[in-house]
Scaffold this active site. Structure first.
Site, mmCIF file in Angstrom:
data_model
loop_
_atom_site.group_PDB
_atom_site.id
_atom_site.type_symbol
_atom_site.label_atom_id
_atom_site.label_comp_id
_atom_site.label_asym_id
_atom_site.label_seq_id
_atom_site.Cartn_x
_atom_site.Cartn_y
_atom_site.Cartn_z
ATOM 1 N N CYS A 304 0.748 -1.229 -0.028
ATOM 2 C CA CYS A 304 0.387 0.274 0.095
ATOM 3 C C CYS A 304 1.094 0.996 -0.066
ATOM 4 O O CYS A 304 0.129 2.432 -0.501
ATOM 5 C CB CYS A 304 -0.898 0.272 1.104
ATOM 6 S SG CYS A 304 -0.300 -1.120 3.002
ATOM 7 N N ARG A 333 6.644 -11.128 5.689
ATOM 8 C CA ARG A 333 6.308 -11.396 6.666
ATOM 9 C C ARG A 333 6.947 -12.324 7.928
ATOM 10 O O ARG A 333 6.797 -13.306 7.356
ATOM 11 C CB ARG A 333 4.626 -11.571 6.818
ATOM 12 C CG ARG A 333 4.095 -10.704 5.664
ATOM 13 C CD ARG A 333 2.791 -10.785 6.040
ATOM 14 N NE ARG A 333 1.860 -9.693 5.248
ATOM 15 C CZ ARG A 333 0.242 -9.946 4.389
ATOM 16 N NH1 ARG A 333 -0.287 -10.235 5.303
ATOM 17 N NH2 ARG A 333 0.232 -8.970 4.374
ATOM 18 N N GLN A 351 1.710 -11.161 -3.581
ATOM 19 C CA GLN A 351 0.319 -10.465 -3.722
ATOM 20 C C GLN A 351 -0.551 -9.928 -4.905
ATOM 21 O O GLN A 351 0.504 -9.673 -5.435
ATOM 22 C CB GLN A 351 -0.293 -9.613 -2.945
ATOM 23 C CG GLN A 351 -0.055 -10.372 -1.229
ATOM 24 C CD GLN A 351 -0.127 -8.707 0.303
ATOM 25 O OE1 GLN A 351 0.271 -7.537 -0.283
ATOM 26 N NE2 GLN A 351 -1.013 -9.343 0.988
ATOM 27 N N ASP A 353 -2.379 -7.399 -5.958
ATOM 28 C CA ASP A 353 -2.428 -6.265 -4.748
ATOM 29 C C ASP A 353 -3.179 -5.462 -6.063
ATOM 30 O O ASP A 353 -2.446 -4.912 -6.889
ATOM 31 C CB ASP A 353 -1.471 -6.432 -4.077
ATOM 32 C CG ASP A 353 -2.212 -5.949 -3.019
ATOM 33 O OD1 ASP A 353 -3.944 -5.172 -2.659
ATOM 34 O OD2 ASP A 353 -1.046 -5.222 -2.048
ATOM 35 N N HIS A 355 -4.713 -1.574 -5.457
ATOM 36 C CA HIS A 355 -5.519 -0.337 -4.325
ATOM 37 C C HIS A 355 -6.209 1.030 -5.796
ATOM 38 O O HIS A 355 -5.492 1.329 -6.824
ATOM 39 C CB HIS A 355 -3.954 1.286 -3.609
ATOM 40 C CG HIS A 355 -3.201 -0.362 -3.199
ATOM 41 N ND1 HIS A 355 -2.651 -0.986 -2.646
ATOM 42 C CD2 HIS A 355 -3.943 -0.636 -1.344
ATOM 43 C CE1 HIS A 355 -2.214 -1.658 -2.050
ATOM 44 N NE2 HIS A 355 -2.863 -1.722 -1.420
ATOM 45 N N LYS A 434 -13.362 -4.192 6.253
ATOM 46 C CA LYS A 434 -12.615 -5.132 5.088
ATOM 47 C C LYS A 434 -14.174 -5.802 4.740
ATOM 48 O O LYS A 434 -14.357 -6.804 5.777
ATOM 49 C CB LYS A 434 -11.327 -4.995 5.098
ATOM 50 C CG LYS A 434 -11.310 -6.625 6.073
ATOM 51 C CD LYS A 434 -10.327 -7.336 6.244
ATOM 52 C CE LYS A 434 -9.421 -8.823 7.510
ATOM 53 N NZ LYS A 434 -8.175 -9.615 7.102
ATOM 54 N N HIS A 480 -7.574 -0.995 -1.222
ATOM 55 C CA HIS A 480 -6.933 -1.995 -0.844
ATOM 56 C C HIS A 480 -7.546 -3.187 -0.944
ATOM 57 O O HIS A 480 -8.781 -3.772 -0.801
ATOM 58 C CB HIS A 480 -6.578 -2.225 0.783
ATOM 59 C CG HIS A 480 -5.965 -0.954 1.440
ATOM 60 N ND1 HIS A 480 -5.003 -1.248 1.565
ATOM 61 C CD2 HIS A 480 -6.571 -0.558 2.122
ATOM 62 C CE1 HIS A 480 -3.905 -0.270 2.412
ATOM 63 N NE2 HIS A 480 -5.620 0.413 2.308
#
Length: 606
Positions: A304, A333, A351, A353, A355, A434, A480
């Site tokens: 992000c 992580r 990911q 991912d 945004h 979420k 997100h």
């Protein structure tokens, strides 16, 4: 009617030992396979298992024995030397459990002060560890026969109800989940109210073992792990690389078709930016840090912040919004060694991912577009799915008003379009509520994959803005979004869902070409070239092995189609097809085969 084994009072399960004349104000819980009943049954079965262990190993000491999804476990030490048990010991423990259950022992509750219980169990260091975690006040224990353990319940009134149970595996566990403490024994099990449900559960467990993605990943030569490299760091082999690449290419086109722009943020960012985002205060324990030129840097656990910096690279107008950025972002992580599990729990993953930066008025339409996108993906992979809204957690940034606004936006988007959903109180990300997309696989197991998060906090922290129609500066909303969640986890789930029989459009090798002899090798190369022209990956199985062995090798790797080539096929520009999906064998012309494969690829639209 079934026996009453507990009650539901003010939303809580209260056992018969604790109801104390309040039955008329409570809803009865009967002995069946309802979630509330199974909670009580499995909790009591954990204690039955502990009692059996104590009978077999008199020096055993017990820590905690909670319910978990589909069952229970108990952590314990066998003796002071802490001998380790194995799966071979489970049969003897089960036999003793049956003997104790048939003794029809009343399960009796006792309550006293923490000080009294501490003195009562003064010679048991594991009980003292449990008591440390209990606040001051009343402490309860449950006793059946000669076995007693600290517990808040709920429990069955008698062991006679426990007939249908199964111990599933032995594991090790650090005391209290702390890697710095000693490792003790853990045994997992499950229990049901009837024989049929237990039998079906055992069938699913056995089927899950056959489908274990760690086992199939080796057989299919998709990925490996190496101790020299480190735990939780998958190494993708050529087959796995092709599988990932196909997923990436399909989703790349699907994103571009929907107006997303590809971007890429760095994997290493200064710690100051993580402090600004709130990750440093709320997520630091999950991150890796290093020092460069005396400045602290954090390896990104999420994408992000990088995408925020993309947004900040230019002046934005309301005419530009929504802005949709996407990235196959590699993140890291910090995970404890004990929780690493194949591709499901790793330390490095990518990911899918995205945004989306939009005006508040655009929240609903973008959430709905994301949900349609997610639905299309799940449909193509044969998954059923459900949704859950996760609300503000205990550890969070931003005021209640911002959280209420964001949560309301999610609920309205789902409500106005007739989507059903559950609520996970306190399950949100630290920066926003979420929607979690939970898929159900072929074994009826649920997996959390995709997520959609509404975030007013990070735009405020980074002072993001856009110029509105009145030439005034406004703050955008940040959505997100991940659909697969991570490529690693999704691939692991897909392997187990399909038992390794991957959909044709993502299969690493879609066709294995088997020339019967070297005389047919040139034609095999011609076939491979024609398949390559239409984007189909093939391999030629030309090792100096028997025909049957080469075919068996292809079948073991679960290749969807096998094309066998001999004199007849060479002479007639044909192939002898073995279709693994339809379990059919037939002869066809090469151009007919190419047409068949084209049609199979065209069936899939994202």
């Amino acid at each position: 009617m079934s026996d009453i084994i507990a009650y539901k009072l003010d939303g809580n399960i209260v056992d018969t030992q604790s109801i104390n004349g309040r039955e008329n104000a409570a809803e009865p819980i009967y002995f069946d396979n309802s979630p509330d009943a199974l909670n009580v049954i499995r909790h009591s079965c954990a204690h039955l298992m502990a009692q059996a262990i104590k009978e077999l190993y008199p020096q055993a000491k017990f820590f905690v024995g909670p319910n978990v999804e589909d069952g229970f476990y108990y952590d314990f030490k066998v003796d002071d030397a802490n001998s380790k048990l194995s799966d071979e010991d489970l049969a003897a423990i089960e036999a003793k459990m049956k003997e104790l259950a048939e003794a029809k022992l009343d399960i009796v509750k006792a309550s006293s002060t923490k000080a009294f219980m501490s003195d009562k169990f003064k010679d048991d260091e594991l009980k003292q560890e449990v008591l440390k975690r209990i606040p001051e006040g009343e402490v309860s224990s449950y006793k059946q026969g000669n076995f007693e353990d600290l517990c808040r319940g709920p429990h069955l009134p008698n062991t006679k109800f426990l007939k249908f149970f199964k111990l599933t595996r032995v594991a090790g566990a650090y005391l209290g989940g702390d890697e710095t403490r000693e490792m003790i024994n853990r045994i997992y099990g499950t229990a049901f109210a009837d024989k049929e449900s237990l039998k079906e559960h055992i069938r699913i467990i056995e089927e899950a073992k056959k489908r274990d993605h760690r086992k199939l990943g080796v057989e299919m030569k998709l990925f490996t792990f190496d101790d020299e490299v480190g735990g939780g760091l998958p190494i993708w082999l050529p087959n796995g690389g092709r599988l990932r690449s196909k997923l990436e290419q399909i989703l790349y086109k699907a994103h571009r078709d929907r107006g997303y722009e590809p971007v890429r943020g760095p994997e290493l960012l200064k710690a100051d930016v993580w402090k600004k985002s709130g990750h440093y205060a709320n997520y630091k324990e999950n991150m890796y840090f290093t020092t460069i030129d005396e400045a602290e840097y954090g390896i990104k656990p999420m994408n992000c912040v990088g995408h925020i910096k993309v947004y900040q690279s230019d002046i934005r107008s309301y005419r530009d919004l929504p802005l949709k950025f996407f990235e196959y972002g590699v993140v890291h992580r910090h995970e404890k060694s004990g929780v690493l599990h194949g591709l499901f729990r790793v330390r490095e993953f990518a990911q899918d991912d995205s945004h989306i930066f939009c005006m508040p008025s655009q929240i609903k339409e973008n959430i709905l577009e994301i949900l349609k996108f997610a639905g299309k993906i799940m449909e193509n992979f044969g998954f059923h799915y459900e949704m859950e809204i996760s609300t503000k957690p205990a550890k969070a940034i931003g005021g209640d008003e911002i959280w209420e606004t964001a949560t309301k936006a999610l609920k309205e988007a789902l409500d106005e379009n007739g989507f059903k959903y559950g609520i996970d109180e306190g399950g949100g990300a630290f920066y926003g509520p979420k929607i979690d997309i939970k898929i159900t696989d072929a074994l009826k197991r649920k997996w959390q994959c995709g997520t959609i998060q509404v975030d007013f906090n990070l735009p405020e922290r980074f002072d993001l803005g856009y110029i509105d129609a009145n030439n005034e500066r406004q703050q955008p909303v940040m959505l997100h979004r991940a659909l697969l969640g991570s490529f690693e986890r999704f691939i692991g789930i897909l392997i187990e869902h399909t038992g390794g029989e991957l959909p044709f459009f993502v299969a690493p090798t879609q066709v294995v070409i088997v020339p019967i002899s070297d005389a047919h090798l040139d034609y095999a190369k011609t076939v491979a070239k024609e398949l390559r022209k239409i984007g189909v990956d093939s391999e030629i199985a030309s090792k100096n092995e028997s025909l049957n062995k080469r075919i068996r090798t292809a079948e073991k790797q679960r290749v969807p189609m096998i094309a066998v080539l001999g004199d007849n096929e060479v002479a007639n520009s044909a192939i002898a097809l073995r279709d693994r999906t339809t379990r059919e064998q037939k002869d066809m012309k090469l151009d007919e085969f190419v047409g068949l494969l084209k049609s199979k690829l065209a069936e899939v639209t994202f």
